[in-house]
Design an enzyme around this catalytic site. Structure first.
Site, mmCIF file in Angstrom:
data_model
loop_
_atom_site.group_PDB
_atom_site.id
_atom_site.type_symbol
_atom_site.label_atom_id
_atom_site.label_comp_id
_atom_site.label_asym_id
_atom_site.label_seq_id
_atom_site.Cartn_x
_atom_site.Cartn_y
_atom_site.Cartn_z
ATOM 1 C CB CYS A 191 6.936 10.499 24.762
ATOM 2 S SG CYS A 191 5.706 11.530 25.579
ATOM 3 C CG ASN A 221 6.011 31.635 -7.419
ATOM 4 O OD1 ASN A 221 7.065 31.477 -6.797
ATOM 5 N ND2 ASN A 221 5.283 30.613 -7.835
ATOM 6 C CG HIS A 255 1.361 20.951 4.487
ATOM 7 N ND1 HIS A 255 1.919 21.435 3.324
ATOM 8 C CD2 HIS A 255 0.063 20.640 4.187
ATOM 9 C CE1 HIS A 255 1.009 21.415 2.362
ATOM 10 N NE2 HIS A 255 -0.121 20.946 2.868
ATOM 11 C CB CYS A 285 5.090 8.747 27.968
ATOM 12 S SG CYS A 285 4.426 7.779 26.615
ATOM 13 C CB THR A 291 2.599 28.578 -3.287
ATOM 14 O OG1 THR A 291 2.028 27.288 -3.470
ATOM 15 C CG2 THR A 291 1.528 29.637 -3.429
ATOM 16 C CB CYS A 331 3.761 10.786 22.378
ATOM 17 S SG CYS A 331 4.076 9.169 23.144
ATOM 18 N NE ARG A 375 11.830 18.176 4.916
ATOM 19 C CZ ARG A 375 10.512 18.271 4.803
ATOM 20 N NH1 ARG A 375 9.737 17.246 5.113
ATOM 21 N NH2 ARG A 375 9.967 19.401 4.411
#
Length: 294
Positions: free
Chosen positions: A188, A262, A141, A201, A237, A149, A74
């Site tokens: 990380c 839309n 979202h 890390c 939407t 992390c 993606r």
């Protein structure tokens, strides 16, 4: 080519001039012209897997390789895409130096986007306003281009391609799935004190998106913004998935006005909309706003 009746156009432009606290709510239709597939994709599958089944904390815990390969695919799709004319329109509305031409009564615009593709912020970069427009964008979202992390909870932007060497080449969904070893997944780089030394890390990163079963961090802020909204533009939407499906109704209940852009308009749109602009968002929005996007 999209068309809007002159009476609708005059009425909507008059409302734009009067709007003091306008809001734009964006869904997948905003990015369709940029070549971004909907979350489910064709047939709802990524390889042979239901995409929805990969978007959970449980799926990541059980098989981080499979989940990261899906999100790597993606990410790469979005990195190859470019903002379209609807994104560029919104970037101009978010820019203080340009907003007054179209929203003269408003001191701000909030863009609430359900998309995780980062194209709205990139449109701001295109017009040289990235530091400004990004502040008015609420990614409810999360973002494909943010990592978290799982060890130290460090959150940071990440536009690397590929995000890790272990994922290189796995973005092709036509290839047979092969597991990426844990050490090849994104790690990380946050500097952390270990004993007497400071070292990266190296904890396992996860995509900075909101998965099913997780709360939406920005939701309280969004509801507060909607309380004062006097004009909401609903862009691409379907208004069927909550909580976003209820935002236009909340604005309407508080005395605000609703403009829907839309390809397909559902029952909720027809109930709440003061203006119903049916067609491709990337064509209708520039026309309705009177914004040149080339």
């Amino acid at each position: 080519m999209a068309s809007i009746s002159q009476s609708q156009l005059r009425s909507f432009k008059a409302a734009l001039k009067e709007a003091k606290k306008p809001v734009a709510l964006a869904g997948a239709g905003l990015s369709a012209a940029s070549g971004i597939p909907t979350f489910r994709g064709a047939g709802g599958l990524w390889r042979e897997h239901d995409a929805l089944s990969l978007a959970t904390p449980e799926a990541f815990s059980m098989d981080p390789s499979k989940v990261w390969q899906f999100y790597h695919y993606r990410r790469e799709t979005c990195l190859r895409a470019s903002p379209n004319s609807a994104h560029r329109c919104l970037a101009k509305l978010l820019s203080p130096s340009q907003r007054s031409k179209y929203l003269p009564s408003s001191g701000s615009l909030h863009l609430i986007t359900q998309n995780v593709d980062g194209l709205s912020a990139r449109a701001g970069t295109e017009i040289g306003e990235d530091h400004v427009t990004s502040g008015g964008i609420l990614e409810m979202h999360g973002s494909l281009f943010r990592t978290v992390c799982t060890s130290c909870n460090d959150v940071r932007p990440n536009f690397e391609s590929p995000i890790s060497e272990g994922l290189r080449g796995t973005e092709d969904p036509s290839l047979e799935y092969r597991e990426t070893p844990l050490e090849g997944l994104p790690r990380c780089e946050n500097l952390t004190r270990w004993s007497r030394s400071i070292q990266p890390c190296r904890g396992l990163l996860r995509p900075g998106v909101v998965w099913f079963g997780e709360s939406i961090p920005a939701l309280d802020e969004i509801y507060e913004i909607l309380e004062g909204c006097d004009l909401i533009m609903v862009l691409g939407t379907s208004s069927t998935v909550y909580p976003a499906a209820g935002f236009a109704g909340q604005v309407k209940m508080n005395g605000g006005r609703v403009a829907v852009f839309n390809l397909e308009c559902g029952p909720q749109d027809r109930i709440h909309a003061d203006w119903l602009f049916q067609g491709a968002v990337e064509e209708l929005l520039p026309l309705a706003l009177g914004i040149e996007t080339q």
